[in-house]
Motif scaffolding. Structure first.
Motif, short mmCIF file in Angstrom:
data_model
loop_
_atom_site.label_atom_id
_atom_site.label_comp_id
_atom_site.label_asym_id
_atom_site.label_seq_id
_atom_site.Cartn_x
_atom_site.Cartn_y
_atom_site.Cartn_z
N LEU A 141 0.83 -1.20 0.00
CA LEU A 141 0.00 0.00 0.00
C LEU A 141 0.86 1.25 0.00
O LEU A 141 0.61 2.20 -0.77
CB LEU A 141 -0.93 0.00 1.21
CG LEU A 141 -1.81 1.25 1.37
CD1 LEU A 141 -2.68 1.47 0.13
CD2 LEU A 141 -2.69 1.14 2.62
N LEU A 145 1.01 4.11 -3.01
CA LEU A 145 0.80 5.53 -2.76
C LEU A 145 2.03 6.34 -3.18
O LEU A 145 1.90 7.41 -3.79
CB LEU A 145 0.49 5.77 -1.28
CG LEU A 145 -0.93 5.37 -0.84
CD1 LEU A 145 -1.02 5.29 0.68
CD2 LEU A 145 -1.96 6.35 -1.38
N VAL A 158 -6.19 12.91 8.09
CA VAL A 158 -6.57 11.59 7.58
C VAL A 158 -8.00 11.28 7.99
O VAL A 158 -8.37 11.44 9.16
CB VAL A 158 -5.62 10.49 8.11
CG1 VAL A 158 -6.14 9.10 7.73
CG2 VAL A 158 -4.22 10.69 7.56
N PRO A 160 -10.37 8.05 7.72
CA PRO A 160 -10.71 6.68 7.36
C PRO A 160 -12.22 6.50 7.47
O PRO A 160 -12.75 6.20 8.54
CB PRO A 160 -9.96 5.85 8.40
CG PRO A 160 -9.89 6.73 9.61
CD PRO A 160 -9.93 8.16 9.12
N ARG A 174 -5.79 0.75 8.32
CA ARG A 174 -6.24 2.04 8.86
C ARG A 174 -5.13 2.68 9.69
O ARG A 174 -4.82 3.87 9.54
CB ARG A 174 -7.49 1.82 9.71
CG ARG A 174 -8.06 3.06 10.38
CD ARG A 174 -9.32 2.66 11.16
NE ARG A 174 -10.00 3.79 11.74
CZ ARG A 174 -9.76 4.25 12.98
NH1 ARG A 174 -8.84 3.68 13.72
NH2 ARG A 174 -10.45 5.29 13.44
N ILE A 177 -2.08 3.99 7.61
CA ILE A 177 -2.31 5.28 6.95
C ILE A 177 -2.23 6.41 7.96
O ILE A 177 -1.64 7.47 7.70
CB ILE A 177 -3.66 5.26 6.22
CG1 ILE A 177 -3.61 4.28 5.04
CG2 ILE A 177 -4.03 6.66 5.72
CD1 ILE A 177 -4.92 4.09 4.33
N SER A 258 -9.46 7.58 3.10
CA SER A 258 -9.34 6.15 2.84
C SER A 258 -10.73 5.56 2.98
O SER A 258 -11.29 5.51 4.08
CB SER A 258 -8.38 5.49 3.86
OG SER A 258 -8.35 4.09 3.68
N SER A 259 -11.31 5.16 1.85
CA SER A 259 -12.72 4.80 1.88
C SER A 259 -13.11 4.04 0.63
O SER A 259 -12.48 4.21 -0.43
CB SER A 259 -13.59 6.06 1.98
OG SER A 259 -14.96 5.75 1.84
N THR A 288 -7.53 7.07 -1.40
CA THR A 288 -7.14 5.71 -1.73
C THR A 288 -8.35 4.81 -1.53
O THR A 288 -9.03 4.89 -0.50
CB THR A 288 -5.95 5.22 -0.89
OG1 THR A 288 -5.74 3.82 -1.16
CG2 THR A 288 -6.19 5.39 0.59
N THR A 289 -8.63 3.99 -2.53
CA THR A 289 -9.77 3.09 -2.43
C THR A 289 -9.55 1.89 -3.33
O THR A 289 -8.76 1.93 -4.28
CB THR A 289 -11.08 3.81 -2.84
OG1 THR A 289 -12.19 2.96 -2.56
CG2 THR A 289 -11.09 4.13 -4.33
#
Length: 436
Positions: A141, A145, A158, A160, A174, A177, A258-259, A288-289
């Protein structure tokens, strides 16, 4: 490089030696792999075609009798998981487990980081993962990124968005990140009630759907389940409203989301309910997904709506194709294609999963299958439920190697059913081992 059985030469055809090394290493460690190899007479991997009968259908990881979960027969479920694992499970003490979440917690204490699907289409699956699998997933990950120009820097707020399943892998992602990107004065995270009994809830969801389909569910059982579902939905709504308030309070500062898309779209709906319009949020935000819509119905332009409101641009967007059977991700480039990383060997099979799909001008359409060379806790070969189209030529973005086009669909969503020919045979191997 040599040509594969579809007549198309790719850089991944040079991976035969790596596939054979993994096969020799895991053959006697994964009981079902050993039985499958013996039945097919496979002793070495000399061509890509040799690997095809050794790829496990994704349904193999849900081949346990559902009665084991319903009746709490955890030692027997251990034996089932052991048949598909590279690290022995049978001696793990599960005597204090009183539901499926307790079973998974017992395994985690022994180093088996079980990953479970949501089972939204029915029966859930369980995959054994090790600490090495988790480490490979997390590092990948960060690499993805970094690859789009977002290296780990503690300069972001951030968010999440969720959902928060409580699964160890989701928790680890989670936290990674947050640890790698959140600034010291980052916006406050949602501090709601921790998710309780996620796997138990999903097992009940599957059981309730079956009971409703066959008419055996009682009104009281249905009412109790609906009340629990409503409580979980309300908690998720509180989470999203908390984050909507924080987005507005930090509308000019950078936020990394992040979702999955359904949760993020609902967040945008809430923001609009609070009065936000396109252009009001000006921070250079990122996202990011992975995955699709998970059965959720959204407008055709849902992504454009999200990007306009949250001020996310394509160069700050990591979208990837992956699945729980893989440690690594296929990142999406600016041309909308998913690039196959070096750690993964891609197979495009016919619908039945028995043979390579034919190639026409370097393009193949068929069932996606993968071998992830980083997998440690089980065998790394998987036949998925996805129909994909693959181009073996150079991507318009300039990147070399196979690329998966964005029109990925599940066979189960098509008019035809998702039937892999060897799935029944693989289930029989598992039963034979666990019942011996």
């Amino acid at each position: 490089m040599s040509a594969n059985s579809s007549g198309v030469t790719t850089r991944q055809d040079t991976r035969i030696d790596a596939l054979d090394r993994r096969f020799q290493e895991f053959r006697d460690r994964v009981p079902v792999l050993r039985q499958r190899a013996d039945a097919e007479g496979v002793t070495r991997i000399r061509t890509r075609t040799d690997m095809i009968p050794l790829l496990f259908p994704h349904t193999t990881y849900k081949s346990y009798p559902e009665s084991l979960v319903a009746k709490g027969q955890w030692p027997q479920l251990n034996r089932w998981l052991d048949s598909l694992s590279a690290h022995r499970v049978v001696d793990v003490d599960v005597s204090d487990a009183d539901d499926v979440d307790g079973w998974i917690a017992s395994l985690e204490r022994a180093g088996h980081l079980v990953s479970s699907s949501s089972g939204t289409s029915g029966k859930g699956s369980f995959l054994n993962k090790s600490a090495r699998d988790c480490e490979a997933n997390l590092q990948n990950l960060l690499d993805c990124l970094t690859g789009i120009g977002l290296p780990p820097e503690n300069t972001w707020h951030v968010i999440p968005v969720g959902p928060d399943t409580g699964q160890s892998q989701h928790v680890a992602v989670r936290q990674l990140i947050i640890d790698s990107y959140a600034r010291p004065d980052a916006l406050p995270l949602f501090e709601g009630a921790p998710p309780a009994g996620f796997h138990r809830y999903m097992a009940r969801l599957s059981a309730m759907r079956r009971a409703m389909a066959d008419g055996t569910g009682s009104p009281d059982d249905l009412a109790a389940f609906e009340a629990e579902a409503a409580g979980r939905a309300a908690e998720q709504e509180r989470r999203l409203r908390h984050y909507a308030e924080q987005v507005l309070a930090h509308r000019t500062e950078r936020i990394l989301f992040s979702s999955q898309f359904p949760q993020l779209f609902r967040l945008c709906e809430i923001l609009r309910e609070m009065g936000a319009s396109d252009g009001d949020i000006t921070g250079a935000n990122a996202l990011t997904t992975g995955g699709g819509l998970k059965g959720t119905s959204l407008p055709a332009d849902y992504q454009e709506q999200i990007f306009r409101l949250l001020n996310i641009t394509p160069n700050r967007f990591l979208h990837y194709y992956s699945m729980q059977e893989l440690n690594v991700r296929l990142p999406k480039c600016v041309e909308g294609r998913y690039h196959v990383p070096d750690e993964v060997v891609l197979f495009v099979l016919d619908k039945s999963g028995e043979s390579p799909a034919p190639a026409v001008d370097g393009v193949m359409e068929g069932r996606a299958a993968f071998f992830d060379t980083t997998v440690d806790g089980r065998w790394g070969g998987t036949i998925s439920g996805d129909r994909i189209t693959v181009d073996t030529g150079t991507c318009p973005c300039g990147g070399a190697g196979e690329t998966v086009l964005p029109d990925i669909v599940r066979y189960s969503d098509l008019a035809d059913d998702d039937k892999i020919t060897c799935a029944g045979t693989m289930d029989a191997y598992v039963r034979g081992i666990t019942e011996d």
